[in-house]
Design a protein around this motif. Structure first.
Motif: not given
Length: 391
Positions: A47, A50, A80, A142, A192-193, A351-355, A357
């Protein structure tokens, strides 16, 4: 006046996933990933990384004080991006301490962005021969967990200094390009994908390559016999082989053997990193230069760039005398060798640790990230980066 690549470097995050283990977890024959698409490892961005920080780290490793003073144009190719308005390149301009008397922009056209940047850089240097241009290609690919494109994910960045009298690769003038409105790959602003029609994308990639290759032959009078190697944009490494197969019967058996052998060398880094979109072609070029010891000064290298949606281009460069002295092979090999392997479960967690939104304030733990430049958090709807050497 010669114009081309004077310096080139790349950066990949410190985490990776073994493709054999991903295949087992997804109940897939590992050969489908390692042979079928040609991938061995997938770089995983924590995370704290970027597109901005990846590109900044790639550039940090190749720039000296003279470069920072002479660079008066920063062109960042990425799909991205982190802001609909502010160029990602502006963050990098500040993080690297570049000359304030410079232009800075972000360029977007899927995986073609960095190539567009190089072509703009050539025009700028033709008008301003003492200038240097920093061209960046950085992305995090992603597609989603358990998705059809999961095995072709990746993360990383390539940075290039484009200048007059380049020490590595002089870019030739002739170039062939093509644009067509095709929905083979896209990512709506609310997602986001990415979304992809894999079969259509493969078909269009090859048809674009055949088209621009034939156009280039007419323009230049060159054929396969004039090329030591051809490098490809590699969304996955088997794609280059599919494209080369479409034309290598135009040459002799010797041409075929040479081009196939050099294609294998050009895939070495991509196999270990995965798809980095705008940087993939240039990671392939770098892999060729650093992993093929038989390349000679004066060799002509073909470059095929493809950005879904779609834009394709074929152009060429000639290796300059003593170019090997200006590569950073040891550093790049050490970067890849020093990474930490994740289990599949750990990869899924990252992968699931996202900022957030919604712009919520968040402070990130950057101590476990060995990169010199990292994303440290968000506050006031603004991203904050840390250059650890400047703390």
């Amino acid at each position: 006046m010669k114009i081309g690549i004077d310096k080139i470097g790349f950066y990949a995050p410190h985490l990776f996933l073994d493709m054999n283990k991903l295949a087992v977890a997804r109940d897939v024959d590992p050969a489908k990933y390692t042979i079928g698409i040609g991938q061995e490892k997938m770089a995983i961005a924590p995370i704290t990384q970027d597109a901005v920080s990846l590109a900044a780290n790639a550039a940090l490793n190749i720039l000296d004080d003279k470069d920072k003073e002479d660079i008066d144009f920063v062109i960042f190719g990425t799909e991205s991006g982190i802001d609909h308005s502010k160029s990602a390149g502006v963050y990098i301009h500040d993080l690297l301490g570049l000359n304030p008397k410079a232009r800075t922009i972000e360029v977007k056209q899927a995986c073609y962005g960095a190539t567009a940047g190089i072509q703009m850089a050539k025009g700028h240097i033709a008008l301003h021969p003492k200038s240097k241009v920093l061209v960046l290609g950085a992305d995090i690919a992603r597609y989603g967990l358990n998705s059809g494109g999961e095995a072709t994910q990746g993360a990383g960045a390539v940075a290039m200094v484009i200048s007059a009298d380049p020490r590595i690769l002089a870019l030739e003038d002739k170039s062939a390009y093509l644009t067509a409105d095709i929905m083979d790959f896209w990512r709506p602003v609310y997602s986001d994908t990415a979304m992809v029609d894999g079969k259509l994308s493969n078909e269009k990639y090859i048809s674009f390559f055949e088209s621009v290759w034939e156009d280039y032959k007419v323009q230049s009078g060159f054929g396969l016999e004039d090329f030591t190697a051809i490098c490809f944009h590699l969304p996955y490494t088997k794609m280059g082989q599919k494209a080369l197969r479409a034309i290598y019967e135009q040459g002799t058996e010797e041409d075929k053997e040479r081009l196939v052998a050099n294609l294998e060398a050009s895939k070495t880094y991509n196999k270990q990193v995965g798809n980095i979109y705008t940087g993939s072609l240039y990671l392939s070029l770098l892999s060729l230069l650093e992993q093929q010891e038989e390349l000679q000064d004066g060799a002509r290298i073909g470059l095929f760039s493809y950005g879904s949606g779609a834009v394709g281009e074929f152009f060429t460069g000639v290796l300059q005398p003593g170019y090997r002295k200006y590569l950073n092979t040891y550093d790049h090999e050490e970067l890849l060798a020093s990474r930490t392997e994740l289990s599949v479960d750990a990869y899924e967690t990252v992968f699931e640790d996202t900022l957030p939104a919604d712009g919520s304030t968040v402070e990130l733990e950057i101590e476990s990230d060995p990169a010199k430049i990292a994303l440290s958090g968000i506050s006031g709807h603004m991203r904050h980066y840390v250059h650890k050497d400047k703390k």
